[in-house]
Design an enzyme around this catalytic site. Structure first.
Site, PDB file in Angstrom:
ATOM      1  CG  HIS B  68      -0.228  -0.083   2.305  1.00 29.94           C
ATOM      2  ND1 HIS B  68       0.213  -0.994   3.108  1.00 29.94           N
ATOM      3  CD2 HIS B  68      -0.184   0.970   3.317  1.00 29.94           C
ATOM      4  CE1 HIS B  68       0.469  -0.715   4.476  1.00 29.94           C
ATOM      5  NE2 HIS B  68       0.444   0.605   4.422  1.00 29.94           N
ATOM      6  CG  HIS B  70       0.379   4.321   4.895  1.00 29.72           C
ATOM      7  ND1 HIS B  70      -0.325   3.402   5.835  1.00 29.72           N
ATOM      8  CD2 HIS B  70      -0.374   5.327   4.824  1.00 29.72           C
ATOM      9  CE1 HIS B  70      -1.296   4.245   6.155  1.00 29.72           C
ATOM     10  NE2 HIS B  70      -1.349   5.161   5.318  1.00 29.72           N
ATOM     11  CG  ASP B  72       5.370   2.456   7.051  1.00 24.39           C
ATOM     12  OD1 ASP B  72       4.425   2.939   6.348  1.00 24.39           O
ATOM     13  OD2 ASP B  72       4.698   2.029   8.302  1.00 24.39           O
ATOM     14  CG  ASP B 178       0.790  -2.014   7.658  1.00 19.50           C
ATOM     15  OD1 ASP B 178       1.138  -2.812   7.850  1.00 19.50           O
ATOM     16  OD2 ASP B 178       0.792  -0.743   7.770  1.00 19.50           O
ATOM     17  CD  GLU B 203      -0.615  -4.991  10.772  1.00 19.08           C
ATOM     18  OE1 GLU B 203      -0.328  -4.509  11.520  1.00 19.08           O
ATOM     19  OE2 GLU B 203      -1.923  -4.393  10.288  1.00 19.08           O
ATOM     20  CG  HIS B 414       4.327  -3.738  10.158  1.00 16.63           C
ATOM     21  ND1 HIS B 414       3.445  -3.003  11.072  1.00 16.63           N
ATOM     22  CD2 HIS B 414       4.758  -2.719   9.255  1.00 16.63           C
ATOM     23  CE1 HIS B 414       3.338  -1.743  10.631  1.00 16.63           C
ATOM     24  NE2 HIS B 414       4.103  -1.741   9.554  1.00 16.63           N
TER      25      HIS B 414
END
Lengths: 969, 431
Positions: B68, B70, B72, B178, B203, B414
């Protein structure tokens, strides 16, 4: 080539059809039988290719086959079946066999052997499956023949080993539908195979094909539906199926588990991996709860729905469904619900302003946390948070059902239901409000919960607000602050949405009468009275003030000390409101005031009720003084009608009855007036005036009879006869008047004919009632019928005239309950002076909101009429979805009416009113009592399309000021 | 026995710079390529030298998958592909492909233009990098080469977030990225079929947390906003531009619609406008309600929410303002905060976590007097509220996903090592 062939097919076929038609016209059905099957035979023999044959069969399938010729057709089809090499044609034949065996009146046992024989040699799996389907049809047609069924089941068992899933599917379906249900039959079965159907089906729970597994479970459920008691042994198998890869299997398995839990709720099952044992129903409940977090939403919906009907589950398990242990970094955290509760009980009321409010408290023992529990933990928490609103609705419904049977659970689930009031989808919000209302007897709302509930009052959706008002009507509030809060929020609601007035008043009425002791301490504040000073008198027309008074007066009813707190003007306002809003303000016993009438003291039973007595007495008087001179009768009727109308106004519960009778007497009065002797003997020049009078009377009577028949609910067939009789008289009067005014005989012939037909149909319809109608118009008419049929129109008219005048006046028996359909347009109010401006040629939407009472089938009958000043009238049919049903006998119409017109120079008023449409085919008598002769005679008639024969205005017209402006260029 | 080798280059037992190397049946796949917010030196990017010591990246890796947008999870992508050098395919979903470059560009601007760093990727590099991206649809099986195939599943979390199944022959790995198992106001819940992978890489941000129902929080939030607005106060909601901001917008928008409220809602412009545009476009990735009603009205075409102008902050009367950044440390949100802090009728709602040292953290921990630059003392009279809206799966959610997918083994990444230990025990105990 193909086209050519096709053409030939059509030619052949049209020929055959023509022949059939000839036969039909001359000798009816018998001759068609050979022709039909023969034609098919010829066609099939002619077919050169399988595609051709298939075409013929398809053609054939489109036409129905008569019962007598079914067997012949079946023989021919079977014959071809044996010869046919192509699987698709055989498949079609097999499906046709099934179709034919469904023919009503045909007993398919004769073809069963053949069908079974064909099964033996069939190689194609598809055809096999189809043949089994045919056998299933045959089997279901022969319910009273167990040996046949037994045989079919055996056949099916043999084919269970087939390699195709389709065949196995059908076999299982057949076993499920036809397998023996009673023990005795099963023992007689020769073959071992058919003995234990359950075992056979159970073996297929582990089939490799998911479709077969589903079919096996469905077959099992089918057996259960047919009354076989399923064995508990399959419970474990079913549980394994819950973990199946395919959603259809899981969905069916959930159902099976539910069925078993209802069958054996109390048996004990062991918990795997421990020594404990629990009740089966609890175990099943836990398993179904587990399925609420399934991957497929179809299964989730199913599971959530079924949970609602598992009321035998122990409360300990039930309460776990709402439990979800919160933790943060392995430390126990309280849920927001618990925090709210604590805050409330500790007396603080401000919600946490601090960051650390929800800070985690004690450490949790890591071993004690169960993340995916084998029990029922948190099933509803998950269900209510689901992504799909279908699941959420199902969960809310299930909560409702469980809470209704368990008060303690109701108390617990309250927080969750209140949370659902904020769902993003309106349907879910509405559903949860309704649910809450249903369980409101079991619960008392805490103040913080009430706060959340009341916050929803600002919702812009009217449905939600009204549902919420209904909910508040039956909630229990625990504190006086709660009542105060509710009142304040309701008043806020009132200022924001003034149209909710009625609903809010009603809500406060119940709130007051349920909590008199809580209202008592609030009274001085609410009325803003002061111990020393006189306070200004509030405005009597202020809806908010009325709302407050409604609350107080209803509380005062069961709290005799309250009136002492009232100030002078409050008493005056009470008297005013008791008169103007008597449905909201109860009678009070006020000290030292005679103002309050004890109108209906409870000791009087309905039969002794003076007004009821009065009604009957006045009617009797009318019926008894039949032999009075015409003038006297007229006067008596006039007085009685006046009395009855006044009675209806005074006594709302008798209004329907009084109006109904008054209308009937009015008809009678009109008839008598129209028939006055002196009027009929006048000289020719005065004919005109007299005719106009008589025809107007006839017309009015007709209208009134339609009103009597269609506007009242509770009219029985006894009344319908009288009404129809009155209508017949009016029609006779019409005929006479026409005869006197028209020249020439031609038009009269038709009219006479029509009238006589009507008499005839009246006789047929009400044959059973005729004995009660001695001396009436129709009675005399029927005596004279033979003469009438043969005589000329002029003579008929003469006879009618004398009969009409001589006939006696029929008593109108009163039914138990009679309610007049009424409509009240709440919106538009008709008070606005600001015209609704719109550009001519375009449309403007007018919101119409009306309450309907005692209207049956409003979707079909209620219409909106718009009358423009130029005389143009529009009839608008509201959508069925515009009608809501808030209670028995009550309906609410909320719709939009589109207006349009050409440009006007000045604003002008249009009239909006509600109409009740009727058609005599949809007569009430026929729908209400299907056994009456009246309806039987109607059965022969073809069902009429929903035609409207006429309309009755049943609401006061409301004027709306509109102004279509010319379009700007 | 299949051998699957997993090498985390980042986010093995912490959060940030997610980057996991998976070798499965001779194929090498890199999952995510993120940056670390906490570092400003070389440590902010994963250490690609682990691979490059043996040769070029392109030769070693068969494909790169981004779960995705983001940072990070995708922040190191231009560095990785353009500066270190990778020419193979990069897979991501359509919304990710659309929004990712906006964020990367923003990130670049802050680092290069504001902080003045030099050795950093350029706008051109971002563009070149995006050219190597292959977009995939949900549940579409993409054949990377003859043996390797990948398939995306819906993951909730943010728009376009996906879980990926990587399959070579009969061996398979599922990487979750995530994900979120509870639906929120604009996204649905993660879903996966019973694919029975050999390994599930999940995660575990909230490995030791079980969250309360979302509804309570939403209700509290709405109630607070509503009460303040009714009093005539102003509400400031500092947010990050993407993700939660849209959720809160939808929440307030529907509430305003339902309750027929009139007070204006503003959204500070910039990045968000572009992102909102993509939210409107990718309706199929949102939740049931938005998907079903967009025919009548796209929920992201806000009726009540308007663009914010600096001058509006001084307008009288109630209003609600969403402003960036989310921790009140700089920019527009801080400006508005300084204007409004003095009035006790106003309110600030912090919807997320605040790093120590920021104004957000100070006011949340109860400080009422703030020292601003230039020795000014700002007295905070306005109400301060904290609301946590987070979109990661909690412990129960993780278990639920494991139950849905039925993997042979599970690998937790994660998250924090200690928390993972707990979840590990639990998973072993339950399955």
């Amino acid at each position: 080539m193909a086209a050519h062939l096709k053409k030939r097919v059509y030619e052949e076929f049209t020929k055959v059809v023509q022949q059939q038609h000839e036969d039909l016209s001359t000798k009816k059905l018998r001759l068609t039988k050979p022709s039909k099957s023969a034609a098919l035979h010829v066609d099939l023999c002619k077919a050169t290719s399988p595609a051709d044959a298939l075409q013929y069969l398809l053609q054939f399938a489109r036409k129905p086959v008569e019962v007598e010729s079914v067997e012949g057709v079946v023989r021919i089809l079977l014959e071809h079946y044996y010869k046919e090499n192509d699987a698709s044609v055989r498949l079609k034949i097999a499906s046709l066999l099934g179709l034919l065996s469904k023919t009503a009146g045909f007993s398919p046992d004769c073809i069963m052997d053949d069908a079974i024989n064909t099964l033996q040699n069939e190689k194609s799996h598809q055809v096999l499956a189809q043949l089994l389907d045919t056998l299933l049809v045959i089997g279901t047609k022969l319910p009273e023949n167990p040996s046949v069924r037994m045989r079919l089941v055996e056949v099916a068992c043999k084919h269970l080993t087939d390699s195709s899933h389709g065949v196995r599917n059908k076999c299982l379906q057949l076993i499920g539908c036809l397998g023996p249900v009673e023990k005795g039959v099963a023992k007689e079965a020769e073959s071992q195979a058919a003995k234990d159907v359950q075992k056979i089906i159970g073996d297929h729970f582990n089939d490799q094909d998911p479709r077969v597994r589903t079919a096996a479970i469905k077959a099992m459920l089918q057996l259960h539906e047919r009354g076989l008691k399923l064995q508990q042994a399959i419970y474990n198998q079913a549980c394994k199926l819950l973990a199946d890869d395919y959603e259809q299997v899981r969905s069916a398995a959930v159902q099976l588990i539910w069925v078993l839990s209802q069958l054996y709720p109390e048996s004990i099952v062991p918990i795997p991996s421990s020594n404990e044992e629990i009740r089966l129903v609890d175990d099943a409940f836990g398993k179904i709860c587990h399925m609420v977090s399934d991957g497929s939403w179809v299964v989730r919906v199913q599971a959530a729905k079924l949970l609602g009907s598992m009321q035998q589950v122990s409360s300990h398990f039930l309460e776990q469904t709402l439990d979800k242990k919160l933790m943060s970094d392995l430390r126990r955290k309280r849920t927001a619900h618990e925090r709210a509760k604590e805050l409330y009980s500790s007396g603080e009321f401000s919600s946490g302003r601090k960051w650390g409010d929800d800070a985690p408290k004690e450490e949790i023992d890591t071993g004690a946390v169960n993340l995916i529990e084998s029990g029922a933990c948190g099933a509803f928490v998950h269900g209510l948070e689901d992504e799909m609103y279908e699941v959420r609705i199902a969960a809310v419904e299930a909560l409702c059902m469980l809470a209704q049977s368990s008060p303690s659970f109701a108390e617990k689930c309250l927080d969750f239901l209140v949370d659902m009031f904020n769902d993003e989808i309106e349907e879910v919000r509405l559903q949860s409000i309704h649910t809450m209302r249903k369980i409101s007897n079991n619960i008392t709302l805490r103040e913080d919960q009430l706060d959340t509930v009341l916050a929803v009052l600002e919702d812009s959706s009217r449905d939600i607000r009204e549902a919420l008002h209904e909910l508040l009507c039956c909630t229990n509030v625990s504190t006086k602050e709660g009542i105060h809060l509710a009142l304040v929020e309701l008043l806020k609601n009132l200022t924001k949405y003034p149209t909710d007035r009625e609903s809010i008043w009603k809500c406060l009425k119940f709130l007051g009468s349920r909590h008199p002791t809580l209202v008592l301490p609030l009274v001085p504040e609410l009325l803003s009275t002061h111990p020393f000073f006189d306070t200004p008198e509030p405005d009597m027309d202020d809806p908010a003030y009325i709302a407050v008074l409604v609350l107080i007066f209803n509380a005062a009813k069961s709290c005799p000390t309250m009136p002492a707190l009232f100030s002078d003007h409050t008493f005056r306002h009470y008297a005013y409101l008791r008169d103007s809003l008597s449905h909201l303000v109860p009678p009070l016993r006020l000290p030292g005031r005679k103002l309050v009438s004890s109108a209906v003291s409870p000791s009087i039973t309905p039969h002794e009720d003076p007004s009821q007595q009065f009604l009957h007495q006045s009617l009797e008087r009318v019926y008894n003084f039949q032999h009075l001179d015409p003038q006297g009768i007229q006067e008596l009727l006039e007085f009685t009608i006046r009395d009855l109308q006044r009675l209806g106004e005074l006594q709302s519960e008798l209004a329907g009855m009084a109006d109904f009778t008054a209308t009937y007497l009015q008809c009678q009065l009109l008839l008598i007036k129209a028939l006055q002797e002196k009027l009929w003997n006048v000289a020719a020049p005065l004919y005109l005036k007299q005719n106009a009078l008589a025809s107007a009377a006839a017309k009015q009577i007709l209208e009134e009879t339609y009103k009597m028949e269609f506007m009242y609910s509770g009219v029985e067939s006894r009344q319908v006869v009288i009404i129809h009789h009155m209508r017949l008289q009016a029609k006779a009067l019409q005929l006479i008047v026409t005869a006197r005014t028209t020249r020439g005989v031609e038009p009269l012939f038709g009219m006479c004919e029509k009238f006589l037909q009507e008499v005839d149909s009246f006789q047929r319809c009400f044959i059973s009632e005729l004995p009660h109608m001695q001396g009436s118009f129709v009675d005399k008419l029927l005596d004279l019928m033979p003469r009438l049929v043969t005589s000329k129109p002029s003579e008929v008219v003469k006879i009618l005239q004398t009969t009409l005048r001589q006939s006696t006046f029929l008593h109108l028996p009163l039914p138990e309950q009679l309610h007049r359909a009424t409509a009240n347009i709440i919106e538009p109010t008709g008070e606005s002076d600001n015209p609704l401006r719109f550009t001519s040629g375009l449309v403007v939407a007018l919101d119409v909101d009306a309450t309907l009472e005692h209207v049956q089938d409003p979707q079909g009958t209620v219409k909106v009429q718009v009358l423009y000043p130029d005389g143009q009238a529009q009839l608008i049919h509201p959508k069925p979805a515009d009608f809501r049903n808030p209670g028995p006998g009550r309906h609410r119409l909320i719709t939009q009416v589109y207006l349009s017109h050409t440009a006007w120079t000045e604003p002008c008023q249009i009239e909006v009113r509600l109409l009740l449409a009727y058609s005599s085919n949809r007569s009430k008598a026929s729908t209400r009592s299907p056994k009456s002769t009246w309806s039987e005679s109607l059965e022969g008639l073809p069902p009429s399309e929903n035609g409207i024969e006429g309309t009755i205005p049943f609401s006061k017209p409301v004027k709306v000021y509109i102004m279509p402006k010319p379009a700007r260029r | 026995m299949p051998e699957i080798k997993v090498t985390p280059l980042g986010a093995g037992q912490d959060v940030g710079r997610s980057c996991i190397l998976v070798s499965i049946a001779g194929k090498n796949v890199m999952l995510d390529c993120g940056m670390h917010m906490g570092y400003n030196d070389d440590r902010r990017f994963p250490d690609f030298s682990y691979i490059t010591q043996n040769g070029r990246l392109t030769d070693f890796l068969d494909c790169v998958i981004i779960s995705h947008f983001h940072l990070d999870h995708c922040g190191a992508l231009p560095y990785f592909s353009e500066m270190v050098g990778y020419d193979g395919p990069i897979y991501m979903t359509h919304p990710t492909k659309a929004i990712c470059p906006i964020l990367l560009e923003d990130y670049r601007k802050i680092t290069v233009d504001k902080k003045g760093e030099t050795n950093f990727f350029t706008s051109q590099m971002i563009k070149d990098c995006m050219k190597k991206v292959v977009a995939v649809h949900l549940h579409q099986t993409v054949q990377v080469d003859e043996e390797l195939e990948i398939k995306a599943y819906y993951a909730g979390h943010v728009l376009g977030a996906a879980m990926f199944q990587i399959k070579v022959g009969c061996e398979s790995v599922v990487y979750t990225g995530d994900y979120n198992m509870t639906p929120d106001r604009h996204l649905g819940a993660a879903w996966i079929d019973k694919c029975r992978p050999d390994l599930l890489i999940s995660e575990s941000t909230y490995a030791t947390t079980i969250r309360d129902s979302k509804r309570c929080r939403e209700r509290d939030f709405l109630k607070k906003v509503h009460e303040t607005v009714e009093r005539g106060g102003k509400v400031l909601i500092p947010v990050f531009a993407l993700g939660r901001a849209q959720e809160l917008c939808i929440l307030l928008e529907t509430f305003w619609e339902r309750m027929n409220l009139k007070a204006p809602i503003y959204f500070s412009t910039g990045l968000t406008e572009k992102a909102n545009h993509y939210y409107k476009l990718f309706i199929t990735w949102t939740n049931q309600k938005i998907r079903k009603t967009f025919v009548q009205r796209n929920m992201f075409e806000f009726k009540h929410i308007k663009a914010f102008d600096r001058a509006f902050a001084d307008n009288p009367g109630p209003m609600v303002v969403f402003a960036t950044p989310g921790m009140l440390h700089a920019g527009q949100s801080l400006q508005i905060f300084r204007k409004w802090a003095g009035n006790e009728k106003n309110m600030v709602i912090m919807p997320g976590y605040c790093v120590q040292g920021t104004v957000g953290h100070k006011i949340l921990s109860g400080q009422r007097k703030l020292e601003m630059e230039g020795r000014q003392i700002l007295e905070v009279k306005m109400q301060v509220e904290y609301m946590s809206f987070s979109a990661h799966a909690d412990a129960k959610g993780i278990m639920q996903l494991i139950r849905q997918a039925e993997p042979r083994s599970v690998l937790l990444v994660h998250g924090e090592a200690k928390k993972m230990e707990f979840l590990k025990q639990k998973i072993e105990q339950e399955f």
